[in-house]
Each structure stands twice: as structure tokens, then as C-alpha cells.
Design an enzyme around this catalytic site. Structure first.
Site, PDB file in Angstrom:
ATOM      1  N   GLU A 190       0.628 102.857  77.023  1.00 18.56           N
ATOM      2  CA  GLU A 190       0.296 104.128  76.356  1.00 18.56           C
ATOM      3  C   GLU A 190       1.509 105.065  76.350  1.00 18.56           C
ATOM      4  OE1 GLU A 190      -1.530 105.517  74.105  1.00 18.56           O
ATOM      5  OE2 GLU A 190      -3.439 105.834  75.107  1.00 18.56           O
ATOM      6  N   THR A 226       0.509 110.683  67.557  1.00 17.04           N
ATOM      7  CA  THR A 226       0.084 111.402  68.762  1.00 17.04           C
ATOM      8  C   THR A 226       1.240 112.224  69.333  1.00 17.04           C
ATOM      9  OG1 THR A 226      -1.544 109.712  69.255  1.00 17.04           O
ATOM     10  CG2 THR A 226      -0.872 111.093  71.092  1.00 17.04           C
TER      11      THR A 226
END
Ligand code: HSE
Length: 305
Positions: free
Chosen positions: A128, A180
Site C-alpha cells: 500500500e 490517492t
């Protein structure tokens, strides 16, 4: 056993007020990941989807997460990964988390479960980090644990599973991409105390609503006075989707993760279907392509198939 296949679900993170601390696994959509052990060292990656994601394991989220796990075991053999992504990258419903979580759960099963779920989250966070430049677990943890989870602390990975009443979840994914890392870069570093008070009151209200199956309290608490006012400007149709969804009876909702997907929670399937048709008509009028999902809470997270 030298190969395993898992399905790794999409996740809703933040749930409005719970920026970076709340996330929920969904039943659909999900990626399919196959992991095959091999004698030769190293990781090789094959994609059977059309997203053109990197196959170099050092640049691939699943590759990085699996390598973190192999390093911790001083593992000397290798793996082949075959990924079929159904969750479009950059959709805001946890595409990168599904890759990272799916691969670590698959490897853990193949290796006879040497690690706890909490340890798996920590390996997946390495993947991530590559995707978003930040170590948050609000997509990863629900993907691995299933259901709704609270990440009380990211350093110690204090992860709390929270029961939910039956919920129907409508999602619209406008076919625009919001990275993101960008959606995080535009957020303020500091917030006024007044906003913080409203936000933590809503987090407490939301958790209480879920635990007590109090649908009205869930609805009242699905508010975000900090992140949504900034990120919603990146999503055409945001205000209208929210307004119309509430008018037809949705409990509430907002941006899914860092967007561009939007989600609405409903108590009944019929309301969730009405929400879906309102969402579709708004985006048809805007002339923006979209995909919708009508789903429920995924209680199991990543599952062997
Ligand atoms: N909590 C994260 C964010 C989720 O909103 O930036 C996206 O990965």
C-alpha cells in the site's frame, strides 16, 4: 499443496467521518489471485486483465507485499503470481489493497499459516505504501479481517472488528481517475478544533449506530466536515448524488476512500436499488461513463476459492 487461488474483495474506507481509521469489506467486486510456489527463487507476476499493471515485482503492489513476507521468513524458494483484477485501479474501492491483502493471505495459507491477520496487514502495508505513498490500513485491514474494522492505531496495528446490522451498499464509480497520493496531498495538515469535535462525535455516533443496529444514528453520523468538502470538488455530480440518494431514503454516504467512487448505505434492498437508479440518471445527464455496484458487507474478507 503448491498452488492456491483466493478472491480478494473491494473495500470502502473512511466511511465519511472515519478518515484513515474505518473500513468495510464488500461482497463485490473482487479480484482473483492465484499463487503457485516454485523451486527457483524470486517472484514472477502475470496479469490476466487489461489494466497494464507492472509485472516487475519491485514495482507491483502484490510483489512488494509478498516480498516483505518472504523476507521475514528468510524464504529462499520463489512464487509465481497470476492476477485477474476486477477492481479497477484508482477507483477508490480498495484496488491496491485487494492486491496486497489477497497475496499475503494466499501465501499464508500456502505456507500453513505462519502469520496472524495482524502480521499480514503489516506485510500488505508495504504494498500500500508503494501505491499511495502512505502507511494507512483502512482498506487492507477490512480486506484481511472481513466486515467493518476500526484501525485505532497504525503503529501498533490495534485493529478492532465491529459488528454491523444488515446493510445494502450502492456504489457508483465514475470513469475518471483520482490518484490517492494526489487526493491526500490536497488535504490540510492541521484542522480547527471545532471541526475535530464534530468529526470525532460523528465517529463515535457511527460506531455506536453500527453496534446498536440504530440505522437512524448511522445515517446522522455519516458526515465528514474535514475531508469531503475538499475532495468532493474533484468529483462531478457529488452534491446531486448525495441529495437525491437521501431523498429516496438512503441512510447516508459520501466519497469511497479517496474517490472518485461514491457510496450510499441503505437499510433495504429496494432503497439501495432506487439509489442506484438515481446515481445512473445523474451520470447519464453529466455524460460521464460509470459503473455501479449494489452489494453488501463482505463478512469474510479474502477467501480461498
Ligand atoms: N483513507 C485513505 C484516504 C484511503 O482517504 O486517503 C485511500 O486509500
Amino acid at each position: 499443496m503448491n498452488s492456491i487461488k483466493v478472491k480478494s474483495p473491494a473495500t470502502l474506507s473512511n466511511l465519511c467521518c472515519g478518515f484513515d481509521i474505518l473500513g468495510m469489506a464488500l461482497k463485490d467486486p473482487f479480484d482473483i489471485i492465484e499463487l503457485i510456489s516454485k523451486e527457483e527463487p524470486g517472484i514472477s507476476i502475470k496479469h490476466i486483465d487489461g489494466y497494464g499493471l507492472p509485472s516487475d515485482p519491485k514495482e507491483n503492489i502484490a510483489g512488494v507485499a509478498l516480498q516483505a513476507m518472504m523476507d521475514s521468513l528468510h524464504y529462499t524458494k520463489g512464487f509465481e503470481i497470476i492476477i485477474e483484477k476486477n477492481i479497477k485501479p484508482g477507483s477508490g474501492i480498495g484496488s491496491s489493497a485487494a492486491s496486497a491483502a489477497g497475496i499475503v493471505v494466499a501465501a499464508n495459507e500456502l505456507l500453513n499459516r505462519p502469520f496472524t491477520k495482524q502480521q499480514l496487514v503489516s506485510f500488505a502495508m508495504e504494498g500500500e505504501l508503494l501505491a499511495s505513498g502512505s502507511r494507512h490500513a483502512d482498506n487492507l485491514a477490512p480486506c484481511i479481517y472481513g466486515g467493518l474494522v476500526l484501525i485505532r492505531d497504525t503503529q501498533t496495528l490495534d485493529i478492532i472488528e465491529i459488528k454491523t446490522p444488515p446493510l445494502f451498499i450502492t456504489i457508483i464509480h465514475p470513469q475518471i481517475e483520482i490518484k490517492t497520493s494526489y487526493a491526500r496531498s490536497i488535504l490540510p495538515k492541521d484542522i480547527p478544533l471545532k471541526s475535530a469535535v464534530i468529526q470525532w462525535a460523528n465517529v463515535a455516533g457511527l460506531i455506536s449506530g453500527f453496534l446498536c443496529s440504530d440505522y437512524q444514528l448511522i445515517g446522522r453520523s455519516l458526515q465528514d466536515v474535514i475531508v469531503e468538502p475538499i475532495r468532493s470538488k474533484l468529483i462531478p455530480g457529488f452534491d446531486e448524488v448525495k441529495k437525491k440518494s437521501l431523498e429516496v431514503g438512503a441512510l447516508g454516504g459520501g466519497i469511497s476512500g479517496s474517490g472518485p467512487s461514491l457510496f450510499m448505505l441503505s437499510e433495504t434492498l429496494s432503497v439501495a436499488k432506487q439509489v442506484e437508479s438515481e446515481m445512473k440518471s445523474i451520470y447519464n445527464n453529466l455524460g460521464i461513463d460509470y459503473k455501479t455496484y449494489l452489494t453488501e458487507v463482505g463478512q469474510n474478507g479474502v477467501e480461498v476459492i
